[in-house]
Design an enzyme around this catalytic site. Sequence first.
Site, PDB file in Angstrom:
ATOM      1  N   ASN A  29       0.800  -1.219   0.000  1.00 60.07           N
ATOM      2  CA  ASN A  29       0.000   0.000   0.000  1.00 60.07           C
ATOM      3  C   ASN A  29       0.836   1.274   0.000  1.00 60.07           C
ATOM      4  O   ASN A  29       0.281   2.371  -0.153  1.00 60.07           O
ATOM      5  CB  ASN A  29      -0.935   0.020   1.215  1.00 60.07           C
ATOM      6  CG  ASN A  29      -0.178  -0.013   2.525  1.00 60.07           C
ATOM      7  OD1 ASN A  29       0.255  -1.082   2.952  1.00 60.07           O
ATOM      8  ND2 ASN A  29       0.007   1.126   3.177  1.00 60.07           N
ATOM      9  N   GLY A  31       5.189   3.132  -0.335  1.00 67.38           N
ATOM     10  CA  GLY A  31       6.624   3.000  -0.551  1.00 67.38           C
ATOM     11  C   GLY A  31       6.979   2.131  -1.737  1.00 67.38           C
ATOM     12  O   GLY A  31       6.286   2.105  -2.754  1.00 67.38           O
ATOM     13  N   ILE A  32       8.081   1.411  -1.605  1.00 71.03           N
ATOM     14  CA  ILE A  32       8.551   0.547  -2.684  1.00 71.03           C
ATOM     15  C   ILE A  32       7.519  -0.532  -2.999  1.00 71.03           C
ATOM     16  O   ILE A  32       7.292  -0.870  -4.159  1.00 71.03           O
ATOM     17  CB  ILE A  32       9.907  -0.076  -2.304  1.00 71.03           C
ATOM     18  CG1 ILE A  32      10.976   1.014  -2.187  1.00 71.03           C
ATOM     19  CG2 ILE A  32      10.335  -1.124  -3.338  1.00 71.03           C
ATOM     20  CD1 ILE A  32      12.286   0.535  -1.599  1.00 71.03           C
ATOM     21  N   SER A 156      18.130  -5.526   2.274  1.00 75.61           N
ATOM     22  CA  SER A 156      18.559  -4.129   2.300  1.00 75.61           C
ATOM     23  C   SER A 156      20.064  -4.044   2.127  1.00 75.61           C
ATOM     24  O   SER A 156      20.802  -4.931   2.563  1.00 75.61           O
ATOM     25  CB  SER A 156      18.160  -3.481   3.627  1.00 75.61           C
ATOM     26  OG  SER A 156      18.746  -2.197   3.764  1.00 75.61           O
ATOM     27  N   TYR A 181      17.839  -2.684  12.896  1.00 74.38           N
ATOM     28  CA  TYR A 181      17.170  -2.713  11.587  1.00 74.38           C
ATOM     29  C   TYR A 181      18.018  -3.481  10.574  1.00 74.38           C
ATOM     30  O   TYR A 181      17.511  -4.368   9.872  1.00 74.38           O
ATOM     31  CB  TYR A 181      16.924  -1.294  11.077  1.00 74.38           C
ATOM     32  CG  TYR A 181      16.433  -1.277   9.643  1.00 74.38           C
ATOM     33  CD1 TYR A 181      15.116  -1.628   9.337  1.00 74.38           C
ATOM     34  CD2 TYR A 181      17.292  -0.933   8.592  1.00 74.38           C
ATOM     35  CE1 TYR A 181      14.667  -1.631   8.023  1.00 74.38           C
ATOM     36  CE2 TYR A 181      16.848  -0.939   7.282  1.00 74.38           C
ATOM     37  CZ  TYR A 181      15.541  -1.287   7.008  1.00 74.38           C
ATOM     38  OH  TYR A 181      15.108  -1.305   5.697  1.00 74.38           O
TER      39      TYR A 181
END
Length: 323
Positions: A29, A31-32, A156, A181
């Site tokens: 829904n 962002g990327i 990432s 993260y």
Amino acid sequence: MPSASPTEPWDVHRLPSAQGKTFLVTGGNAGIGYFVAEQLAGTGATVVLGSRDPAKADAAVASIRSRLPDARVRHIRLDLAALSSLKASVEALGLDRLDAVVHNAGVKFDQPPRRETDDGHEAMFGINHLGHFALTHWLMPLLTAAPEGRVVTTGSFAAKSERLDLDDLQSIRDYRPERTYGRSKLAQMLFGFELDRRLRAVGSTVRSVVTHPGGALDSLTPSRPPIHVRTTGERLRGLPAGVLIQGKEAAAWPAVRAVLDPSVTGGELWVPRTFGLRGVPRREPVRGHLADAEVAAHLWSASRDLTGVEPEFGPAQGPDQDA
């Protein structure tokens, strides 16, 4: 819809037809993930957005349909922070097969304090990795039922500089948001490679592919109101950064190729071409700590213990079968 042959170069702007196929994009829904869903919807496939916010998912569906009036796109409620809800989410798909899932959803916290999911897991590790690990368990019967199902896990660039602490996967002793993260994304990538090893070991037709989007800025991302609105000033201020990084539309390209390109196979890593930060997708060798099968196997065991489920690769069966 143009169709790419194995001998033609991959063209991010001329994607092959995927009519008759169904894809699930977690976090589709915004962002990327939104751009992954939008690009996949342009191939004629049915695209399902997995989102914990129905209002935002409705807006994303409307945005895609405003650009692609014939798009087959819908959404289901998907909350990766609530492991007990994932079985019902998969049942809500109402499918007898799934051609690909893009594990894209994720959270990143820039400042303390340390947060936990309702299940008591550190939030970034719990949502980014454990949620997708458990979701894969529930989806595997649907993926196995497809002729060539694919699990595309989004890592990432930050994961390259991190190492897992197998004795502190939940960052209880050492919580630093950036590190936590990066380690959560590394866990996702190690999971994707370990999943490939296990699929190969049983001769499964399901492929597990790992990607990362490189660097992506909102200021370099084209507007998709109301999902994302970029002002002229923001666009101009972001132009210098475009030498090194890109917008989120381009950052979606590695995942889209991993879903659609018939030449992509399990165990591969697809990244942006230029320094792994921007450009069209290319395959990158899997080496160093990303190729550490021993660490990945330990992570798999820990993830099984923490979630109470484990992806299994037996004969195709309905998603309503208990773990």
